[in-house]
Motif scaffolding. Structure first.
Motif, PDB file in Angstrom:
ATOM      1  N   ILE A  29      11.453  -4.455  -9.931  1.00 46.09           N
ATOM      2  CA  ILE A  29      11.116  -3.617  -8.783  1.00 46.09           C
ATOM      3  C   ILE A  29      10.601  -2.304  -9.337  1.00 46.09           C
ATOM      4  O   ILE A  29      11.344  -1.530  -9.952  1.00 46.09           O
ATOM      5  N   HIS A  30       9.315  -2.058  -9.153  1.00 42.30           N
ATOM      6  CA  HIS A  30       8.653  -0.914  -9.777  1.00 42.30           C
ATOM      7  C   HIS A  30       8.829   0.338  -8.905  1.00 42.30           C
ATOM      8  O   HIS A  30       8.090   0.547  -7.943  1.00 42.30           O
ATOM      9  N   LEU A  31       9.807   1.154  -9.233  1.00 45.27           N
ATOM     10  CA  LEU A  31      10.026   2.413  -8.515  1.00 45.27           C
ATOM     11  C   LEU A  31       9.550   3.564  -9.401  1.00 45.27           C
ATOM     12  O   LEU A  31      10.114   3.801 -10.472  1.00 45.27           O
ATOM     13  N   SER A  51      12.703 -19.108 -15.790  1.00 40.35           N
ATOM     14  CA  SER A  51      11.341 -19.524 -16.127  1.00 40.35           C
ATOM     15  C   SER A  51      10.306 -18.860 -15.225  1.00 40.35           C
ATOM     16  O   SER A  51       9.114 -18.945 -15.491  1.00 40.35           O
ATOM     17  N   LYS A  52      10.787 -18.194 -14.153  1.00 38.53           N
ATOM     18  CA  LYS A  52       9.874 -17.576 -13.205  1.00 38.53           C
ATOM     19  C   LYS A  52      10.285 -16.130 -12.953  1.00 38.53           C
ATOM     20  O   LYS A  52      11.415 -15.730 -13.235  1.00 38.53           O
ATOM     21  N   GLN A  53       9.337 -15.359 -12.383  1.00 40.76           N
ATOM     22  CA  GLN A  53       9.612 -13.941 -12.137  1.00 40.76           C
ATOM     23  C   GLN A  53       8.873 -13.474 -10.894  1.00 40.76           C
ATOM     24  O   GLN A  53       7.771 -13.938 -10.597  1.00 40.76           O
ATOM     25  N   TRP A  54       9.481 -12.565 -10.158  1.00 44.35           N
ATOM     26  CA  TRP A  54       8.779 -11.896  -9.062  1.00 44.35           C
ATOM     27  C   TRP A  54       8.865 -10.393  -9.255  1.00 44.35           C
ATOM     28  O   TRP A  54       9.778  -9.885  -9.905  1.00 44.35           O
ATOM     29  N   GLU A  55       7.881  -9.698  -8.679  1.00 38.36           N
ATOM     30  CA  GLU A  55       7.800  -8.246  -8.823  1.00 38.36           C
ATOM     31  C   GLU A  55       7.458  -7.604  -7.489  1.00 38.36           C
ATOM     32  O   GLU A  55       6.657  -8.139  -6.710  1.00 38.36           O
ATOM     33  N   LEU A  56       8.058  -6.441  -7.228  1.00 38.32           N
ATOM     34  CA  LEU A  56       7.665  -5.587  -6.111  1.00 38.32           C
ATOM     35  C   LEU A  56       6.867  -4.420  -6.667  1.00 38.32           C
ATOM     36  O   LEU A  56       7.374  -3.660  -7.504  1.00 38.32           O
ATOM     37  N   ILE A  57       5.623  -4.293  -6.224  1.00 36.79           N
ATOM     38  CA  ILE A  57       4.733  -3.248  -6.729  1.00 36.79           C
ATOM     39  C   ILE A  57       4.256  -2.397  -5.548  1.00 36.79           C
ATOM     40  O   ILE A  57       3.713  -2.920  -4.573  1.00 36.79           O
ATOM     41  N   ARG A  74       0.822  -1.209   0.000  1.00 43.97           N
ATOM     42  CA  ARG A  74       0.000   0.000   0.000  1.00 43.97           C
ATOM     43  C   ARG A  74       0.857   1.261   0.000  1.00 43.97           C
ATOM     44  O   ARG A  74       0.464   2.289  -0.543  1.00 43.97           O
ATOM     45  N   ARG A  75       2.032   1.160   0.584  1.00 44.26           N
ATOM     46  CA  ARG A  75       2.889   2.336   0.656  1.00 44.26           C
ATOM     47  C   ARG A  75       4.072   2.200  -0.308  1.00 44.26           C
ATOM     48  O   ARG A  75       3.997   1.446  -1.271  1.00 44.26           O
ATOM     49  N   GLY A  76       5.155   2.921  -0.041  1.00 54.54           N
ATOM     50  CA  GLY A  76       6.246   2.958  -0.999  1.00 54.54           C
ATOM     51  C   GLY A  76       7.474   2.196  -0.553  1.00 54.54           C
ATOM     52  O   GLY A  76       7.496   1.573   0.514  1.00 54.54           O
ATOM     53  N   PRO A  77       8.546   2.259  -1.346  1.00 52.51           N
ATOM     54  CA  PRO A  77       9.767   1.512  -1.037  1.00 52.51           C
ATOM     55  C   PRO A  77      10.449   1.963   0.258  1.00 52.51           C
ATOM     56  O   PRO A  77      11.181   1.188   0.872  1.00 52.51           O
ATOM     57  N   LEU A  78      10.226   3.200   0.681  1.00 51.36           N
ATOM     58  CA  LEU A  78      10.833   3.684   1.922  1.00 51.36           C
ATOM     59  C   LEU A  78      10.132   3.155   3.161  1.00 51.36           C
ATOM     60  O   LEU A  78      10.613   3.340   4.278  1.00 51.36           O
ATOM     61  N   GLN A  79       8.990   2.494   2.965  1.00 47.69           N
ATOM     62  CA  GLN A  79       8.217   1.995   4.115  1.00 47.69           C
ATOM     63  C   GLN A  79       8.121   0.477   4.164  1.00 47.69           C
ATOM     64  O   GLN A  79       7.399  -0.062   4.998  1.00 47.69           O
ATOM     65  N   VAL A  80       8.820  -0.236   3.298  1.00 51.10           N
ATOM     66  CA  VAL A  80       8.711  -1.697   3.310  1.00 51.10           C
ATOM     67  C   VAL A  80       9.173  -2.241   4.658  1.00 51.10           C
ATOM     68  O   VAL A  80      10.017  -1.650   5.336  1.00 51.10           O
ATOM     69  N   ALA A  81       8.608  -3.385   5.038  1.00 53.79           N
ATOM     70  CA  ALA A  81       8.920  -3.974   6.344  1.00 53.79           C
ATOM     71  C   ALA A  81       9.909  -5.133   6.248  1.00 53.79           C
ATOM     72  O   ALA A  81      10.337  -5.650   7.272  1.00 53.79           O
ATOM     73  N   PHE A  82      10.274  -5.558   5.033  1.00 58.14           N
ATOM     74  CA  PHE A  82      11.238  -6.652   4.935  1.00 58.14           C
ATOM     75  C   PHE A  82      12.657  -6.123   5.143  1.00 58.14           C
ATOM     76  O   PHE A  82      12.902  -4.910   5.095  1.00 58.14           O
ATOM     77  N   SER A  95      18.882  -2.371  -7.899  1.00 58.38           N
ATOM     78  CA  SER A  95      18.286  -3.557  -8.517  1.00 58.38           C
ATOM     79  C   SER A  95      17.209  -3.193  -9.523  1.00 58.38           C
ATOM     80  O   SER A  95      16.996  -3.915 -10.504  1.00 58.38           O
ATOM     81  N   SER A  96      16.528  -2.080  -9.308  1.00 56.09           N
ATOM     82  CA  SER A  96      15.468  -1.684 -10.238  1.00 56.09           C
ATOM     83  C   SER A  96      16.033  -1.280 -11.597  1.00 56.09           C
ATOM     84  O   SER A  96      15.347  -1.374 -12.612  1.00 56.09           O
TER      85      SER A  96
END
Length: 471
Positions: free
Chosen positions: A235-237, A275-281, A209-217, A264-265
């Motif tokens: 990584i969608h910035l 064969s696989k992909q992950w995304e940060l949105i 819901r928020r942005g990259p500056l607020q991620v909890a990981f 990384s973005s």
């Protein structure tokens, strides 16, 4: 003066010796509270009550199977359990087999450290559709938690959305995308390994819901994702210049994490052999879950596009732009946190926050009752912060014992009273020695699979093996 100090010391030792104490819950919060008490009260003995026949709570059932180093803390907990001053009483559910009042009558001090076992809800339409799953259930499923081991998930969908951007969200994404030959070497539950080996999932979108500056990981979790074999990533910035400008205001860990996302973005991993992909949105608020034509299985998530306002980058205001988009998917995993449940109607409980009302670990209005870990704070922090919470609560207990606030009345019966009640109610408590017999059996079964252990997921089988090992 020396005589006075001597008698004061003797008085304190007597108080600490006669005090009867039990801890409800055998996860990190329970063990770290016990650790501080045993270290600082040389004569104190503790009973630890656990609803499962096995100890260690979230270290066993929450830590990802491909993180064996994190599970090494079990060695510390085992040393505490085998110190001769802590008695593990497994397979006992407080609120069912014994009540909180039973414990208060038997012990001078009761510490509630039983964690958080209820899911939080998004509160949007479509949340009850098939294949909309809580992170807690999914993690319990692949970690062999008995109550979740029977679950069946449809892993035929190519695209999965994970709502939430904490460590658990990245754990789940990693388990879904890790090559099966790597998972085979971990202690992942066999039923989960078999299901994941047939999975058709190719894309995992991790939505916040928020942005990259607020991620909890944490940076460790992100690095693992970036290096994940057989995977490309995005990584969608949306505003990297603004993010870069905020970096000088951030703490060092946050700065390093954000710099890694920025780097990384712009450095896409080659998609060759991926064969696989992950995304940060980012900046997406769940609005509605859309079902298929039969309206019983998810096929998309409608999100609102938002932007952040205010001068506080750590806790910005989330403002809806009014724009909407639909993310097609065949499975949604909700990693939005957990809540605790009250194990007694008498407990002063904040149902909205899912925590026990307390001050510095002392439960409001219940003298001699304390709480530690997530049941006190909510599901925040990692094992290290839980250690600090446990030690702090241990200090408060010692203060109250020394000051005569608890443990000064009629001598309590302690464990003997509880064991008598359990026997009368046909409950079979499991000791730590019996758990070790079960532990050995799991390790032996694991050898055949060339993995650390094969977790037994049936409670009745657990008990039988534990008891047979000591017969």
């Amino acid at each position: 003066m020396l005589i006075f100090v001597f008698f004061l010391h003797i008085t304190i030792r007597i108080l600490l010796t006669v005090a009867q104490l039990c801890i409800v819950g055998s996860g990190p919060a329970g063990f770290y509270t016990a650790q501080h008490l045993l270290k600082n009260c040389p004569t104190l003995e503790i009973d630890m009550i656990e609803k499962l026949p096995v100890p260690f709570g979230l270290v066993r059932y929450g830590v990802a199977p491909d993180h064996p180093d994190v599970k090494n803390v079990i060695n510390t907990f085992t040393a505490i359990a085998k110190s001769g001053r802590l008695q593990f009483v497994g397979n006992v559910t407080v609120g069912k087999d014994v009540t909180l009042n039973d414990l208060r009558n038997a012990y001078d001090v009761v510490v509630l450290a039983y964690g958080a076992a209820q899911d939080r809800w998004l509160g949007i339409s479509g949340e009850n559709l098939c294949n909309v799953v809580s992170a807690r259930k999914f993690v319990g499923w692949y970690n062999g938690l008995p109550e979740e081991s029977h679950l069946k998930f449809d892993l035929d969908a190519e695209t999965v959305v994970i709502i939430g951007q904490g460590n658990v969200a990245l754990d789940i994404a990693r388990i879904l995308l890790t090559p099966i030959d790597m998972l085979k070497k971990t202690d992942i539950a066999q039923h989960a390994l078999e299901a994941l080996s047939q999975s058709k999932i190719k894309n995992v979108k991790i939505v916040g819901r928020r942005g990259p500056l607020q991620v909890a990981f944490t940076i460790k979790e992100l690095r693992e994702m970036i290096k994940l074999p057989g995977n490309s990533y995005r990584i969608h910035l949306e505003n990297p210049e603004y993010i870069d400008a905020c970096l000088p205001k951030t703490s060092r860990p946050r700065k390093r994490l954000t710099e890694l996302m920025l780097q990384s973005s712009s450095m896409k991993r080659s998609e060759e052999d991926s064969s696989k992909q992950w995304e940060l949105i980012f900046h997406r608020t769940p609005i509605k879950i859309v079902g298929d034509s039969n309206a019983n299985k998810v096929n998309g998530l409608v999100v609102g596009i938002n932007h952040l306002t205010g001068d506080d980058w750590e806790n910005p205001q989330v403002e809806d732009t009014g724009l909407r988009e639909t993310i097609p998917c065949g499975m949604i995993l909700k990693s939005i946190g957990y809540k605790s449940l009250p194990l007694s109607d008498e407990l002063p409980f904040d149902h909205a926050k899912g925590i026990i009302r307390q001050t510095e670990g002392r439960v409001e209005g219940m003298q001699g009752v304390f709480c530690s870990g997530w049941v006190a704070s909510g599901p925040v922090g990692v094992i290290a912060s839980t250690m600090q919470s446990g030690h702090d609560v241990g200090k408060r207990i010692i203060e109250d014992l020394k000051n005569g606030i608890v443990g000064t009345g009629t001598r309590k019966p302690g464990r003997d009273a509880i064991l008598s009640q359990l026997e009368a109610r046909n409950v079979e408590p499991v000791t730590f020695v019996e758990w070790e017999a079960l532990d050995n059996e799991e390790r032996e079964r694991g050898k055949y699979q060339k993995k650390p252990r094969e977790k037994i997921v049936d409670v009745r089988e657990m008990i039988d093996i534990a008891k047979k090992g000591q017969s």
